[in-house]
Design a protein around this motif. Sequence first.
Motif, mmCIF file in Angstrom:
data_model
loop_
_atom_site.group_PDB
_atom_site.id
_atom_site.type_symbol
_atom_site.label_atom_id
_atom_site.label_comp_id
_atom_site.label_asym_id
_atom_site.label_seq_id
_atom_site.Cartn_x
_atom_site.Cartn_y
_atom_site.Cartn_z
ATOM 1 N N THR A 109 25.882 43.351 39.874
ATOM 2 C CA THR A 109 26.880 44.433 39.357
ATOM 3 C C THR A 109 26.277 45.738 38.878
ATOM 4 O O THR A 109 25.607 45.407 37.962
ATOM 5 C CB THR A 109 28.083 43.531 38.500
ATOM 6 N N VAL A 110 26.963 46.806 39.073
ATOM 7 C CA VAL A 110 26.292 48.081 38.558
ATOM 8 C C VAL A 110 27.588 48.712 37.456
ATOM 9 O O VAL A 110 28.649 48.787 38.015
ATOM 10 C CB VAL A 110 25.789 48.811 39.355
ATOM 11 N N GLY A 111 27.432 48.915 36.219
ATOM 12 C CA GLY A 111 28.153 49.717 35.581
ATOM 13 C C GLY A 111 29.015 48.655 34.759
ATOM 14 O O GLY A 111 28.865 47.642 34.757
ATOM 15 N N VAL A 112 29.940 49.239 33.803
ATOM 16 C CA VAL A 112 30.824 48.412 32.846
ATOM 17 C C VAL A 112 32.289 48.978 33.569
ATOM 18 O O VAL A 112 32.549 50.100 33.452
ATOM 19 C CB VAL A 112 30.690 49.049 31.455
ATOM 20 N N ALA A 113 32.970 47.773 33.651
ATOM 21 C CA ALA A 113 34.326 48.024 34.249
ATOM 22 C C ALA A 113 35.234 48.707 33.520
ATOM 23 O O ALA A 113 35.377 48.523 32.285
ATOM 24 C CB ALA A 113 35.062 46.789 34.747
ATOM 25 N N ARG A 114 36.214 49.661 33.948
ATOM 26 C CA ARG A 114 37.030 50.515 32.894
ATOM 27 C C ARG A 114 38.046 49.220 32.359
ATOM 28 O O ARG A 114 38.443 49.668 31.216
ATOM 29 C CB ARG A 114 37.842 51.274 33.807
ATOM 30 N N ILE A 142 22.147 42.940 46.705
ATOM 31 C CA ILE A 142 23.259 43.778 47.086
ATOM 32 C C ILE A 142 24.014 44.368 45.631
ATOM 33 O O ILE A 142 24.347 43.534 44.670
ATOM 34 C CB ILE A 142 24.319 43.145 47.957
ATOM 35 N N GLU A 143 24.010 45.652 45.720
ATOM 36 C CA GLU A 143 24.613 46.270 44.352
ATOM 37 C C GLU A 143 26.128 46.268 44.599
ATOM 38 O O GLU A 143 26.652 46.954 45.425
ATOM 39 C CB GLU A 143 24.034 47.605 44.036
ATOM 40 N N ALA A 144 26.789 45.835 43.542
ATOM 41 C CA ALA A 144 28.324 46.143 43.617
ATOM 42 C C ALA A 144 28.806 46.994 42.475
ATOM 43 O O ALA A 144 28.602 46.510 41.168
ATOM 44 C CB ALA A 144 28.930 44.759 43.626
ATOM 45 N N ASN A 145 29.215 48.168 42.491
ATOM 46 C CA ASN A 145 29.577 48.955 41.469
ATOM 47 C C ASN A 145 30.994 48.607 41.061
ATOM 48 O O ASN A 145 32.063 48.782 41.904
ATOM 49 C CB ASN A 145 29.452 50.535 41.740
ATOM 50 N N VAL A 146 31.063 48.249 39.651
ATOM 51 C CA VAL A 146 32.404 47.895 39.151
ATOM 52 C C VAL A 146 33.058 48.783 38.237
ATOM 53 O O VAL A 146 34.111 48.452 37.345
ATOM 54 C CB VAL A 146 32.293 46.431 38.424
ATOM 55 N N THR A 147 32.534 50.041 38.062
ATOM 56 C CA THR A 147 32.787 51.094 37.043
ATOM 57 C C THR A 147 34.267 51.433 36.996
ATOM 58 O O THR A 147 34.992 51.379 35.969
ATOM 59 C CB THR A 147 31.873 52.203 37.074
ATOM 60 N N LYS A 148 34.911 51.648 38.138
ATOM 61 C CA LYS A 148 36.102 52.059 38.133
ATOM 62 C C LYS A 148 37.280 50.745 38.287
ATOM 63 O O LYS A 148 38.642 51.141 38.523
ATOM 64 C CB LYS A 148 36.306 53.085 39.400
ATOM 65 N N LEU A 149 36.956 49.590 38.223
ATOM 66 C CA LEU A 149 37.924 48.764 38.137
ATOM 67 C C LEU A 149 38.673 48.556 36.827
ATOM 68 O O LEU A 149 38.075 48.443 35.611
ATOM 69 C CB LEU A 149 37.169 47.211 38.263
ATOM 70 N N LYS A 150 39.975 48.579 37.137
ATOM 71 C CA LYS A 150 40.937 48.574 35.722
ATOM 72 C C LYS A 150 41.314 47.127 35.769
ATOM 73 O O LYS A 150 41.146 46.132 36.724
ATOM 74 C CB LYS A 150 42.290 49.397 36.161
ATOM 75 N N ILE A 151 42.183 46.707 34.558
ATOM 76 C CA ILE A 151 42.644 45.271 34.710
ATOM 77 C C ILE A 151 43.457 44.964 35.790
ATOM 78 O O ILE A 151 44.711 45.922 36.155
ATOM 79 C CB ILE A 151 43.446 45.330 33.141
ATOM 80 N N GLY A 152 43.470 44.035 36.345
ATOM 81 C CA GLY A 152 44.387 43.597 37.410
ATOM 82 C C GLY A 152 43.758 43.754 38.735
ATOM 83 O O GLY A 152 44.021 43.439 39.756
#
Length: 217
Positions: A109-114, A142-152
């Motif tokens: 995973t890449v980034g810190v989720a929102r 495989i890279e998975a970008n999670v930066t824009k994930l909000k709660i839920g």
Amino acid sequence: MKSITINGSKRESVGKKATKALRNAGQVPCVLYGRDAEPLHFSADEIAFNDLVYTPDVHTVEIKLAGGEKIDAILQDIQFHPVTDAILHVDFYQIQEDRPITMEIPIHTVGVARGVKNGGVLRYNLRRLKVRGLAKELPDFIEANVTKLKIGQKLYVTAVESEEYTIQHPDNTVICQVRTSRNIVALDEEDEDEVPADEVPSTETDDVAAVKEGEDS
């Protein structure tokens, strides 16, 4: 994809007594499938499998047999002793340049989720993806970008599609999701706004669309 080398010797006998003698001598009986001819039986030192088995990474294998023969392969199956966890048997599948293979590739995973910044917790449903493609085109991870994930929200396998491989999971398979926790912080005005659909590819907030955890992994 990275490759490791395993030196082996062809086996003349594949009976139970011969197999037991190999294991007692610190050797692992192996079989190579996928050849035009009959499966190839060989053995290798148990220590030679450390970098292949006891690692989160994935590798292809170059099998070097006594006499100079070299064969490119992938690990297909491995059996362990139920008590000691010693390696009992290993199956390999020969790689052919023009034929696709199926492998499980680690997910990074890449980034810190929102949502994590707002007190949520990122939970993983999958750590590896089963994909199919030509060996030379498969990635180390495989890279998975999670930066824009909000709660839920959830990240689905469709978010990491690539022309280099075909994902062997249903489209609604969840890689990870951001769940609520006791430490939820107040959302600022920017976070309260809806995130445009095109900014969060392959994610949904509807729990009904989520795959049961682990069901498809």
